[in-house]
Design a protein around this motif. Sequence first.
Motif, short mmCIF file in Angstrom:
data_model
loop_
_atom_site.label_atom_id
_atom_site.label_comp_id
_atom_site.label_asym_id
_atom_site.label_seq_id
_atom_site.Cartn_x
_atom_site.Cartn_y
_atom_site.Cartn_z
N PHE A 1 -12.79 63.58 36.15
CA PHE A 1 -11.60 64.41 36.12
C PHE A 1 -11.93 65.88 36.38
O PHE A 1 -11.23 66.59 37.09
N ASN A 2 -13.03 66.33 35.77
CA ASN A 2 -13.28 67.78 35.78
C ASN A 2 -14.00 68.25 37.03
O ASN A 2 -15.21 68.33 37.09
N THR A 3 -13.21 68.58 38.03
CA THR A 3 -13.75 69.09 39.29
C THR A 3 -13.34 70.53 39.48
O THR A 3 -13.41 71.08 40.56
N ARG A 4 -12.89 71.15 38.41
CA ARG A 4 -12.30 72.49 38.54
C ARG A 4 -13.36 73.57 38.67
O ARG A 4 -14.50 73.40 38.25
N ARG A 5 -12.92 74.71 39.22
CA ARG A 5 -13.75 75.92 39.21
C ARG A 5 -13.14 76.88 38.20
O ARG A 5 -11.94 76.90 38.01
N ARG A 6 -14.00 77.68 37.57
CA ARG A 6 -13.49 78.67 36.63
C ARG A 6 -12.86 79.84 37.37
O ARG A 6 -13.39 80.30 38.39
N THR B 1 -10.16 73.29 43.12
CA THR B 1 -9.23 72.89 42.06
C THR B 1 -9.36 73.85 40.90
O THR B 1 -10.48 74.23 40.54
N MET C 1 -7.67 74.62 36.80
CA MET C 1 -6.81 74.12 35.73
C MET C 1 -6.67 75.24 34.70
O MET C 1 -7.61 76.01 34.49
N ASP D 1 -7.35 80.51 32.55
CA ASP D 1 -8.12 79.41 31.94
C ASP D 1 -9.07 79.90 30.85
O ASP D 1 -9.98 79.20 30.43
N LYS E 1 -2.74 71.62 36.71
CA LYS E 1 -3.88 71.48 37.62
C LYS E 1 -3.36 71.86 38.99
O LYS E 1 -2.31 71.36 39.42
#
Length: 480
Positions: A2-7, A22, A24, A40, A71
């Motif tokens: 699930f966690n493919t996000r960038r800060r 991505t 979130m 975030d 997201k």
Amino acid sequence: MFNTRRRIKELLISDNVNFQTTVMGWVRTFRNNQFIALNDGSTNNNLQVVVELGSLEEATLKRITTGACIKAVGEIIPSLGKGQKVEMKATSIEILGDSDAEKFPLQPKKHSLEFLREIAHLRFRTNTFGAVFRVRHALAFAIHEFFNKKGFVYLHTPIVTASDAEGAGEMFRVTTLPLDGTAPKNDDGSINFKEDFFGRSTNLTVSGQLEGELAAMAFSDIYTFGPTFRAENSNTTRHLAEFWMIEPEMAFYDLEDNMNLAEAFIKHIIKYAMDNNREDLEFLAQRLEEEEKQKPQNERSEMGLMEKLEFVVNNDFERLTYTEAIDILKESNHNKKKKFQYPIEKWGTDLQSEHERYLVEKHFKKPVILTNYPKEIKAFYMRQNDDGTTVAAMDILAPGIGEIVGGSQREERLEKLTQRMEEMHIPTEELDWYLDTRRFGACPHAGFGLGFERIVQFVTGMGNIRDVIPFPRYPKSASF
Ligand code: 4AD
Ligand code: MG
């Protein structure tokens, strides 16, 4: 996965553009059905996520409300708007968690710190508390870094203890005995703690120092960093019932070595925050400046937050004895004009925070280290000076806060220590394990305790200690 996000912080500082990614986070605001300010928690700066008109269903648009968690997938592009280098052109928005705009207590406006304290579980999502707790984290990290580099061992001292390390009787009792009057009693009617969980009377620790001293007699240099508890009924902006304390303890140190370490330590951690959290500190400086404007001219501080921190890092702390401080206070116009609530009349009286702040803010205008206090107002373990009346204590006083550090060289001479304990009615049998360090290979040693929340207050400029710990505990309050 699930966690493919960038800060968001990373995206905002990078010069990289024109790539898909991505993110979130939580919606701060949503303007014109088009511009989402997304946060975030990695920085106070929001990422502008642009929703192309007509690209989302009406039902989804309605769910993009302040406080909602989303997201967003899209392309990072140079921003046309001012205030940010880049923004995201969203290709898809997914609502992870709805937030009823009518009920969400945090509106995109200024809330008072008092109100936010009541909703401490949500206040992390404001700019002020985002900045405060990131700085708190940085300071904690810098503390470990400082001692680790110097070869100190991080020691975990117990939270439940049977002793009163400060001898001040300000402990919270720990028991599993019933409170309905049916607890087992001794013949004299007192509670029989032999029947209690630990087979004795226990309490939450007020300090890890005594155990720290034992370990210093093996590792040479140790430090603790943990929660401590004081059942003192102090309703002030500087006291908590549960606070975190850093307590280094060093073998082969005298009082001067102790002061040198404490001063270098404080400067290091402040410098670390200035180097690594400048954005948050500048935000807090701005906040403080606005708060100061509400005060009458003569109560405003002379320096801004950044200037103050810079000054502390770059200047020596003033060092003087308690006796010298009393003379300054006694002779001050402030005292003569009866402006102290507790006038200074004679040597031997304990200093109140008004006196500490006078010395630091009015007289010296810099942090001060006071040494060699009368033994009557200090703890039993402090080393007795040859004059027979003072002990090798040191307190560090900071502008705006007062005492941030309390420490001393320790009494390593068994006879002197037990004699002092008896005079002060400290039970020597219960602390026999502590006295063993004086029986087997005693050495000159010293240490101090830094109140973590007080240094966080100092660095962030927050006026109330309840605003620098996530969930404060103080008299009549233990919410969350
Ligand atoms: O001066 P204190 O009581 O010293 C000790 O506990 C020693 N055992 C320390 C040592 O030598 N190892 O407390 C140390 C520091 C104070 O200077 C203050 O910064 C902080 O702990 N402190 C508190 N902070 C918040 N709320 C309270 N109720 C505090 N009491 C002390
Ligand atoms: Mg103290």
